[in-house]
Scaffold this motif. Sequence first.
Motif, mmCIF file in Angstrom:
data_model
loop_
_atom_site.group_PDB
_atom_site.id
_atom_site.type_symbol
_atom_site.label_atom_id
_atom_site.label_comp_id
_atom_site.label_asym_id
_atom_site.label_seq_id
_atom_site.Cartn_x
_atom_site.Cartn_y
_atom_site.Cartn_z
ATOM 1 N N VAL A 45 3.946 -0.806 4.160
ATOM 2 C CA VAL A 45 3.232 0.397 3.745
ATOM 3 C C VAL A 45 4.265 1.477 3.424
ATOM 4 C CG1 VAL A 45 1.608 2.199 4.456
ATOM 5 C CG2 VAL A 45 1.253 -0.175 5.195
ATOM 6 N N PHE A 46 4.179 2.001 2.209
ATOM 7 C CA PHE A 46 5.065 3.066 1.755
ATOM 8 C C PHE A 46 4.438 4.402 2.149
ATOM 9 C CE2 PHE A 46 6.676 6.204 -1.176
ATOM 10 C CZ PHE A 46 7.965 5.800 -1.529
ATOM 11 N N LEU A 79 8.556 2.047 4.607
ATOM 12 C CA LEU A 79 8.163 0.635 4.480
ATOM 13 C C LEU A 79 7.812 0.033 5.843
ATOM 14 C CD1 LEU A 79 10.652 -0.565 1.703
ATOM 15 C CD2 LEU A 79 8.253 0.182 1.463
ATOM 16 N N PHE A 80 6.684 0.491 6.340
ATOM 17 C CA PHE A 80 6.175 0.105 7.657
ATOM 18 C C PHE A 80 5.420 -1.223 7.600
ATOM 19 C CE2 PHE A 80 2.439 -0.005 10.438
ATOM 20 C CZ PHE A 80 3.023 0.130 11.687
ATOM 21 N N SER A 81 5.680 -2.091 8.588
ATOM 22 C CA SER A 81 4.912 -3.336 8.730
ATOM 23 C C SER A 81 4.624 -3.593 10.202
ATOM 24 C CB SER A 81 5.686 -4.530 8.153
ATOM 25 O OG SER A 81 5.938 -4.365 6.775
ATOM 26 N N GLN A 129 0.861 -1.192 0.000
ATOM 27 C CA GLN A 129 0.000 0.000 0.000
ATOM 28 C C GLN A 129 0.890 1.232 0.000
ATOM 29 O OE1 GLN A 129 -3.631 -0.318 0.638
ATOM 30 N NE2 GLN A 129 -3.658 1.795 -0.090
ATOM 31 N N GLU A 130 0.456 2.266 -0.671
ATOM 32 C CA GLU A 130 1.157 3.556 -0.587
ATOM 33 C C GLU A 130 0.200 4.576 0.000
ATOM 34 O OE1 GLU A 130 3.502 4.705 -3.942
ATOM 35 O OE2 GLU A 130 3.608 6.816 -3.299
ATOM 36 N N VAL A 131 0.645 5.313 1.001
ATOM 37 C CA VAL A 131 -0.246 6.273 1.669
ATOM 38 C C VAL A 131 0.464 7.611 1.829
ATOM 39 C CG1 VAL A 131 -1.368 4.408 2.962
ATOM 40 C CG2 VAL A 131 0.484 5.731 4.036
ATOM 41 N N ASP A 132 -0.331 8.647 2.080
ATOM 42 C CA ASP A 132 0.222 9.975 2.335
ATOM 43 C C ASP A 132 0.687 10.099 3.779
ATOM 44 O OD1 ASP A 132 -0.247 10.883 -0.222
ATOM 45 O OD2 ASP A 132 -2.261 11.638 0.259
#
Lengths: 317, 317
Positions: free
Chosen positions: A69-70, A185-187, A25-28
Amino acid sequence: MHRSVHHVREEAAHFVWDNAIEPAQEVDDGAVVELEVRDASGGQLDRDSTTDDVAALDFARVNPVTGPVFVAGARPGDVLAVEILELRPRDWGWTAIIPGFGLLTDEFPDPWLRISTVDAQARTVAFADGVTLPYEPFPGTIGVAPAEPGEHPMVPPSRWGGNLDVKHLRVGTTLLLPVGVEGALFSVGDTHAAMGDGEVCGTAVEAPMEIAVRLSVRRDVVLGAPQFHVPAGELARTEPGSYHVCTGVGPDLMEATRDATRAAVDHVASRYGRSREESYALLSVAADLRIHEVVDAPNWVVGCFVPEAIFDGEAGR
Amino acid sequence: MHRSVHHVREEAAHFVWDNAIEPAQEVDDGAVVELEVRDASGGQLDRDSTTDDVAALDFARVNPVTGPVFVAGARPGDVLAVEILELRPRDWGWTAIIPGFGLLTDEFPDPWLRISTVDAQARTVAFADGVTLPYEPFPGTIGVAPAEPGEHPMVPPSRWGGNLDVKHLRVGTTLLLPVGVEGALFSVGDTHAAMGDGEVCGTAVEAPMEIAVRLSVRRDVVLGAPQFHVPAGELARTEPGSYHVCTGVGPDLMEATRDATRAAVDHVASRYGRSREESYALLSVAADLRIHEVVDAPNWVVGCFVPEAIFDGEAGR
């Protein structure tokens, strides 16, 4: 619950830290993300499991995390602030003594398993007849991709976070992680329904959950390792009762920690008539390790704090 | 305050543990004893001292304890229960960075001294402009004579207690000590007006006090090392505020502890504009070390909990 929430499904699981893994996923910056989290066995254990299943655990499949998550705008040297917003468990969790794993490995060679009933509404975890833990959920594994390329194992934590097993990462707490690569790159994974500081037997009340976090980029602080902020009243809320404390005193901090824990196993076993295995697991999900002094050379003092309110009939002591 | 109270004056001081030291007082099982306690410098530092006095400290005269008290009926293998009843300070205390002593010795080579104003009525310790600690007194050194003959130094704690520096030994707490010799030979000293778990710089708010304890013999429990009981509500009462936590992550528990403490020094210094020396001393008197996990081999996680309410204007965070 939030205006614009991103959702990451549990199929976006990875079993090593590696900054080459494609984002799920890419998020702001500032986005709220909900992630489905498998339990630490990666689904190998369930409500009906037995000790045989513990002995047969495939370690290549343990500790999956969901992500990565980017986060747009996050760059190496920045800090990723992770605000813990919500955790939603199912109605059960498992705690195991896994051979070769834990603080007192040599003394507990056999597999052992306990399935607890989790009641998020009542905020309780029914661990055993006569033993009820407060339901205090948090993610055991939470981190960002390492700056160093290649595959990094999931069990040891690092300066990038990972398997920190910090029980204080509850709703309302904000975790600060150093960013190692673009997008951070959160997990997150390894959700726990209850655990003590130390996690002495190696497992908590391991429970699959959904977790919601807010991910924000900060540039006002430089971090060498994770830091976190515990809101006012949170320690007081979770430490209302009495404690019996066993100390370990000696020249090696790890041995002093083992001594304190071993004495606490003996205390719980004898005072409450529990097996040593159950006592050890109970400390893992409920007791807290504190360092009392590390300066009176050559001997240090560690305390293992056993909460008494978890035992029926002990609340008023 | 008690019907029959024994009083031991500060002249009954000893500077080593030795089971050959003559009792200063003999009391019955269950007696209340008041003891006058000198500060940890043994009177070498006072309200008007300077860093020069720290540099000139004579270590042969530090950490005196008052006693020993012979408790009738106590025999080797018994347990001495020490109930902390009351502590009465004067109006000041000192905190020092002593060269060669402390968790980060190499990084803090120079002597440093701070005199704090202690107000037992208001339950405050005025540590610095803008920094007020809760007054939470306890004895840093409390123990019984070792079973092993000969002179044993005062600084390191042992299974017989001694310089435990457990900040939780406050009024209402009961300490259990293994008895090594007939009469137990109880002594106490090194009273502190405030300290964090860890005592990282090596000193607390060191303050002479009178202390009252009840000494009772117990035979219902066997101890390998000290244990203690913290009454309900005591942790909650003393941990009401918010905390900023710095972690240390690594394969050596002591190094992880150092890393967490060093990061907390940096945090306090930069956030609150304090010198590194003052920040280090502040952590010693106010911050708590907790072990978050000691099982995710090969890396362990230690947290240094910095209370925010001690800083003016931070109480509401």
